[in-house]
Design a protein around this motif. Sequence first.
Motif, PDB file in Angstrom:
ATOM      1  N   PHE A  14     -17.979   3.863  -7.206  1.00 16.05           N
ATOM      2  CA  PHE A  14     -17.720   4.755  -8.264  1.00 16.05           C
ATOM      3  C   PHE A  14     -17.204   5.929  -7.320  1.00 16.05           C
ATOM      4  CE2 PHE A  14     -20.939   2.268 -10.149  1.00 16.05           C
ATOM      5  CZ  PHE A  14     -20.463   2.181 -11.214  1.00 16.05           C
ATOM      6  N   LEU A  15     -16.022   6.615  -7.939  1.00 15.13           N
ATOM      7  CA  LEU A  15     -15.082   7.870  -7.307  1.00 15.13           C
ATOM      8  C   LEU A  15     -15.195   8.956  -8.371  1.00 15.13           C
ATOM      9  CD1 LEU A  15     -12.155   5.858  -5.991  1.00 15.13           C
ATOM     10  CD2 LEU A  15     -13.954   6.775  -4.580  1.00 15.13           C
ATOM     11  N   ARG A  16     -15.148  10.134  -7.635  1.00 17.29           N
ATOM     12  CA  ARG A  16     -15.022  11.158  -8.507  1.00 17.29           C
ATOM     13  C   ARG A  16     -13.396  11.548  -8.861  1.00 17.29           C
ATOM     14  NH1 ARG A  16     -19.141  14.517  -8.739  1.00 17.29           N
ATOM     15  NH2 ARG A  16     -20.749  14.291  -7.445  1.00 17.29           N
ATOM     16  N   ALA A  17     -13.128  12.431  -9.809  1.00 15.04           N
ATOM     17  CA  ALA A  17     -11.838  12.556 -10.425  1.00 15.04           C
ATOM     18  C   ALA A  17     -10.845  13.048  -9.135  1.00 15.04           C
ATOM     19  CB  ALA A  17     -11.667  13.520 -11.438  1.00 15.04           C
ATOM     20  N   GLY A  18      -9.716  12.579  -9.120  1.00 11.05           N
ATOM     21  CA  GLY A  18      -8.717  13.253  -8.046  1.00 11.05           C
ATOM     22  C   GLY A  18      -8.783  12.438  -6.446  1.00 11.05           C
ATOM     23  N   GLN A  19      -9.905  11.739  -6.470  1.00  4.68           N
ATOM     24  CA  GLN A  19      -9.879  10.974  -5.355  1.00  4.68           C
ATOM     25  C   GLN A  19      -8.839   9.641  -5.163  1.00  4.68           C
ATOM     26  OE1 GLN A  19     -12.050  12.016  -2.571  1.00  4.68           O
ATOM     27  NE2 GLN A  19     -12.323  13.866  -3.835  1.00  4.68           N
ATOM     28  N   MET A  20      -8.606   9.352  -6.228  1.00  8.72           N
ATOM     29  CA  MET A  20      -7.767   7.857  -6.071  1.00  8.72           C
ATOM     30  C   MET A  20      -6.300   8.383  -5.450  1.00  8.72           C
ATOM     31  SD  MET A  20      -8.054   4.979  -6.690  1.00  8.72           S
ATOM     32  CE  MET A  20      -7.108   3.519  -6.936  1.00  8.72           C
ATOM     33  N   ALA A  21      -5.720   9.384  -6.028  1.00  7.09           N
ATOM     34  CA  ALA A  21      -4.565  10.109  -5.518  1.00  7.09           C
ATOM     35  C   ALA A  21      -4.579  10.208  -3.950  1.00  7.09           C
ATOM     36  CB  ALA A  21      -4.077  11.248  -6.397  1.00  7.09           C
ATOM     37  N   GLU A  22      -5.758  10.719  -3.677  1.00 13.41           N
ATOM     38  CA  GLU A  22      -5.854  11.166  -2.342  1.00 13.41           C
ATOM     39  C   GLU A  22      -5.961   9.599  -1.362  1.00 13.41           C
ATOM     40  OE1 GLU A  22      -8.814  13.264   0.880  1.00 13.41           O
ATOM     41  OE2 GLU A  22      -9.080  13.417  -1.247  1.00 13.41           O
ATOM     42  N   LEU A  23      -6.576   8.571  -2.026  1.00  7.89           N
ATOM     43  CA  LEU A  23      -6.543   7.396  -1.204  1.00  7.89           C
ATOM     44  C   LEU A  23      -5.016   6.685  -1.382  1.00  7.89           C
ATOM     45  CD1 LEU A  23      -9.867   5.756  -2.670  1.00  7.89           C
ATOM     46  CD2 LEU A  23      -9.287   6.459  -0.314  1.00  7.89           C
ATOM     47  N   ASP A  24      -4.376   7.168  -2.387  1.00  7.54           N
ATOM     48  CA  ASP A  24      -2.820   6.507  -2.423  1.00  7.54           C
ATOM     49  C   ASP A  24      -1.960   7.401  -1.525  1.00  7.54           C
ATOM     50  OD1 ASP A  24      -3.639   4.786  -4.357  1.00  7.54           O
ATOM     51  OD2 ASP A  24      -2.744   6.220  -6.161  1.00  7.54           O
ATOM     52  N   THR A  25      -2.118   8.532  -1.133  1.00  5.24           N
ATOM     53  CA  THR A  25      -1.288   9.262  -0.340  1.00  5.24           C
ATOM     54  C   THR A  25      -1.772   8.748   0.984  1.00  5.24           C
ATOM     55  OG1 THR A  25      -2.931  11.028  -0.125  1.00  5.24           O
ATOM     56  CG2 THR A  25      -1.344  11.336  -1.656  1.00  5.24           C
ATOM     57  N   ARG A  26      -2.994   8.442   1.453  1.00  9.04           N
ATOM     58  CA  ARG A  26      -3.360   7.874   2.672  1.00  9.04           C
ATOM     59  C   ARG A  26      -2.801   6.544   2.964  1.00  9.04           C
ATOM     60  NH1 ARG A  26      -9.494   9.675   4.012  1.00  9.04           N
ATOM     61  NH2 ARG A  26      -9.335  12.049   4.076  1.00  9.04           N
ATOM     62  N   ARG A  27      -2.838   5.878   1.751  1.00 10.39           N
ATOM     63  CA  ARG A  27      -2.275   4.442   2.121  1.00 10.39           C
ATOM     64  C   ARG A  27      -0.860   4.388   2.238  1.00 10.39           C
ATOM     65  NH1 ARG A  27      -1.965   0.350  -2.994  1.00 10.39           N
ATOM     66  NH2 ARG A  27      -0.328   1.777  -3.530  1.00 10.39           N
ATOM     67  N   SER A  28      -0.127   5.298   1.722  1.00 10.11           N
ATOM     68  CA  SER A  28       1.396   5.586   2.069  1.00 10.11           C
ATOM     69  C   SER A  28       1.539   5.716   3.161  1.00 10.11           C
ATOM     70  CB  SER A  28       2.027   6.226   0.708  1.00 10.11           C
ATOM     71  OG  SER A  28       1.438   7.734   0.670  1.00 10.11           O
ATOM     72  N   GLU A  29       0.853   6.642   3.848  1.00 10.90           N
ATOM     73  CA  GLU A  29       0.997   7.430   5.155  1.00 10.90           C
ATOM     74  C   GLU A  29       0.701   6.156   5.911  1.00 10.90           C
ATOM     75  OE1 GLU A  29      -1.588  10.571   5.629  1.00 10.90           O
ATOM     76  OE2 GLU A  29      -0.507  11.814   4.600  1.00 10.90           O
ATOM     77  N   VAL A  30      -0.329   5.161   5.785  1.00 11.01           N
ATOM     78  CA  VAL A  30      -0.715   4.325   6.675  1.00 11.01           C
ATOM     79  C   VAL A  30       0.569   3.163   6.878  1.00 11.01           C
ATOM     80  CG1 VAL A  30      -1.978   2.248   7.111  1.00 11.01           C
ATOM     81  CG2 VAL A  30      -3.018   4.346   6.613  1.00 11.01           C
ATOM     82  N   LEU A  31       1.196   2.891   5.413  1.00  9.85           N
ATOM     83  CA  LEU A  31       2.141   1.875   5.319  1.00  9.85           C
ATOM     84  C   LEU A  31       3.230   2.437   5.803  1.00  9.85           C
ATOM     85  CD1 LEU A  31       1.575   0.681   1.682  1.00  9.85           C
ATOM     86  CD2 LEU A  31       1.057  -0.478   3.825  1.00  9.85           C
ATOM     87  N   GLY A  32       3.539   3.652   5.988  1.00 12.49           N
ATOM     88  CA  GLY A  32       4.795   4.157   6.597  1.00 12.49           C
ATOM     89  C   GLY A  32       4.845   4.169   7.905  1.00 12.49           C
ATOM     90  N   ARG A  33       3.742   4.475   8.583  1.00 11.71           N
ATOM     91  CA  ARG A  33       3.545   4.568  10.021  1.00 11.71           C
ATOM     92  C   ARG A  33       3.523   3.059  10.479  1.00 11.71           C
ATOM     93  NH1 ARG A  33      -1.834   6.391  10.261  1.00 11.71           N
ATOM     94  NH2 ARG A  33      -1.099   8.478   9.683  1.00 11.71           N
ATOM     95  N   SER A  34       2.841   2.063   9.732  1.00  2.62           N
ATOM     96  CA  SER A  34       3.159   0.715  10.248  1.00  2.62           C
ATOM     97  C   SER A  34       4.544   0.199  10.050  1.00  2.62           C
ATOM     98  CB  SER A  34       2.245  -0.275   9.162  1.00  2.62           C
ATOM     99  OG  SER A  34       0.936  -0.059   9.281  1.00  2.62           O
ATOM    100  N   ALA A  35       5.463   0.588   9.026  1.00  5.77           N
ATOM    101  CA  ALA A  35       6.750   0.155   9.061  1.00  5.77           C
ATOM    102  C   ALA A  35       7.451   0.946  10.068  1.00  5.77           C
ATOM    103  CB  ALA A  35       7.557   0.873   7.539  1.00  5.77           C
ATOM    104  N   SER A  36       7.141   1.945  10.492  1.00  8.70           N
ATOM    105  CA  SER A  36       7.946   2.574  11.822  1.00  8.70           C
ATOM    106  C   SER A  36       7.614   1.707  13.099  1.00  8.70           C
ATOM    107  CB  SER A  36       7.519   4.178  11.942  1.00  8.70           C
ATOM    108  OG  SER A  36       6.117   4.248  12.307  1.00  8.70           O
ATOM    109  N   VAL A  37       6.309   1.401  12.979  1.00  6.25           N
ATOM    110  CA  VAL A  37       6.061   0.542  14.555  1.00  6.25           C
ATOM    111  C   VAL A  37       6.737  -0.844  14.498  1.00  6.25           C
ATOM    112  CG1 VAL A  37       4.014  -0.783  15.416  1.00  6.25           C
ATOM    113  CG2 VAL A  37       3.787   1.676  14.865  1.00  6.25           C
TER     114      VAL A  37
END
Length: 810
Positions: A14-37
């Motif tokens: 169970f998450l609070r409101a607005g935490q899902m967007a934060e998780l998506d941003t973090r996932r996009s950051e991780v995916l971008g970093r992996s793509a650059s590697v």
Amino acid sequence: MPVYLWQIGKTKVFLRAGQMAELDTRRSEVLGRSASVIQRKIRSYLARRSFIMLRRSALRIQSVCRGQLARNVYNGMRREAASLRIQRHLRMHLARKAYKELCSSAVSIQTVMRGMAARNELCIRRQTRASIIVQSQCRKFLAQLHYMKLKKAAIATQCAWRGRVARKELRMLKMAARETGALQAAKNKLEKQVEELTWRLQLEKRMRVDMEEAKTKENAKLQSALQDMQLQFKETKELLAKEREAARRAAEVVPVIQEVPVVDNVMLEKLTSENEKLKAMVSSLEKKIGETEEKFEETNKISEERLKQALEAESKIVQLKTVMHRLEEKILDMESENQVLRQQTLLSTPVKKISEHLQIPVTPNLENGHHIDEANKSNEPQSVTPVKKVGIESNGKLQKSNLERQHENVDALINCVTKDIGFSHGKPVAALTIYKCLLHWKSFEAERTNVFDRLIQMIGTAIENEEDNGHMAYWLSNASALLFLLQKTLKASGANGATPSRKPPTPTSLFGRMTMSFRSSPSSNNLAAAAALTVVRKVEGKYPALLFKQQLAAYVEKIYGIIRDNLKKEISSLLSLCIQAPRTSKGNVLRSGRSFGKDSPSTHWQGIIDSLNTLLSTLKENFVPQVLIQKIFTQTFSYINVQLFNSLLLRRECCTFSNGEYVKAGLAELELWSCQVKEEYAGSSWDELKHIRQAVGFLVIHQKYRISYDDITNDLCPILSVQQLYRICTLYWDDNYNTRSVSADVISSMRVLMTEDSNDAVSSSFLLDDNSSIPFSVDDLSKSLQEKEFSEVKPADELLQNPAFEFLLE
């Protein structure tokens, strides 16, 4: 993310409101970093691949460039080396051409100068020869004129003295006749003494042979009588034992039969009396045997004393013969002197004949045309003695000097050949020197001479040291070569018919023949030189030459036997050790003879091979004929075969499997030696070991109990007799595998054959005998040598320095 912004349930988060967007941003950051590697890794891979390809192509281009450069450099070096070689060969050709031109010009200049010098020398020699001829003719005319003047005055003086000289010569001849008569009487006396001594020696030899035969017969009779008595004694012993047994049994049944003891007592008395008689006979036989032994010892002592006396008599006979030969030579020399004196006295009586002889003066030519001045010589003796007396005395002195010179020549020959003067072109120098001297002195045609006796005595003294095989081999080579030359030279007397009547009678003594050779004319010397060009020529041999040939053949056989016996003595001590394997190495003995020879060679067998090699090298160094070398080694191998085979039959510890392998390995060493030496020296030596080879082959074969008697006699041991096979089969035992010998059927068949052959005395003996006879003849020796082999042999240098032996160079 803080903990208060999320919470975990049983099955959900169970998450609070607005935490899902934060998780998506973090996932996009991780995916971008992996793509650059991933992109970085791919770019680095592609860059590395392009770099590797670029580097590989650069290296290939560099290698190709460098190869091309190296090839260019190699071609340049090759052209340079080729140009250097062409320059070198060109310079060499030019230098050789210049040298040849220079050499040919120098040779032509030298030939011209030498020809000029030779022509000048020829002119000088012709001038000197012409002047010498003119001077000689002039001196000859003056000397002849002076001589003819003096001859007329000398004849008158000579006639006055001839009567007195003839009377003196007559007295001298009478005294010489008396001396020759005394010498002839002494010679007859010595001949009688020699005949008496030879007769006594033959009589003693016959008596000795008769005594030995009587002794052997008596010993055989006594031995047969002793054997018969022993058999009788054994039979009576057995009868006595039987009678005692019967008496004991009869004594046990005494209560039943009362008359038995009386009969037993009588039989016992008879047996005891017979036993005493037999004891008396045995004691008498022992006494007889002791007496015969004493007689045998006495006869041995007597025979030894007689043998010593016979040897002394032989030495006396030899001495008397030498004295007699010397007396005969003295008598012959005196007879020749008497004949010369008689001829001179007969020629001195008529004056006319002397004057005729004196009209033709004999003037020997000397150097530079000088002649002997006979006038000056005739004037000197006229004041003291007559000319005829001087001639007689000079003849006697000349004969004496010739005899002394002949003795000196013989002594020089013997002193030279006594030393080791070596070999020339593989042939002994001493033998050819002796042969040429005897042929030149015509000793083979002499009726009486002592040169052969001196040569035989010299050879006998030279071979006294029998232990030195090198010395023995040297004299065996010389004696065999001299015997070959005598065999090719001598022929029986009267083989070519009668000699021509126009030939003058030759003197019988050696020194007379040598005197004739010294006094012979130049034409006869030229003929002798032409005849001496051939090494060997036929001569009618007289008795001394034929006797010398027989004695020389005996010495060849004696020296051969000495060398053979020395080798046998040397290897006999090793053969006793070669028949049985050493105890220390019995457990380590290998299964095959080949491996045994490689890993642990036996020192005893190697000692035998070393002895054979040493003797072979000694015989080769002394150039002994090959037929003699073959016979020596053939008899030695026969001796090895006899010793080993007899030891195998007599000693049970030798008839084993391991010992058979040991002996087989040693025989393999001998076979290897005979193959290395080759047939020209070994001959048929290996075939002489057939008995021990077959016996050892039977010992090392497996599963003997499956072999039949026909297989043994036909395949394995065809040369062995039944007694020898039976002895080996009964003595055999296996110390390695404990296997059995041949089957009982084979043994029984051997026993049956032995009982059938028991009557044959020869077949009953199973031991081998050593053959010590001489296995060659003079004909075998003459076939192995050739006359042309002696044509290039040079005589001894010591004799060539002596002017009396100049004929050796012809």
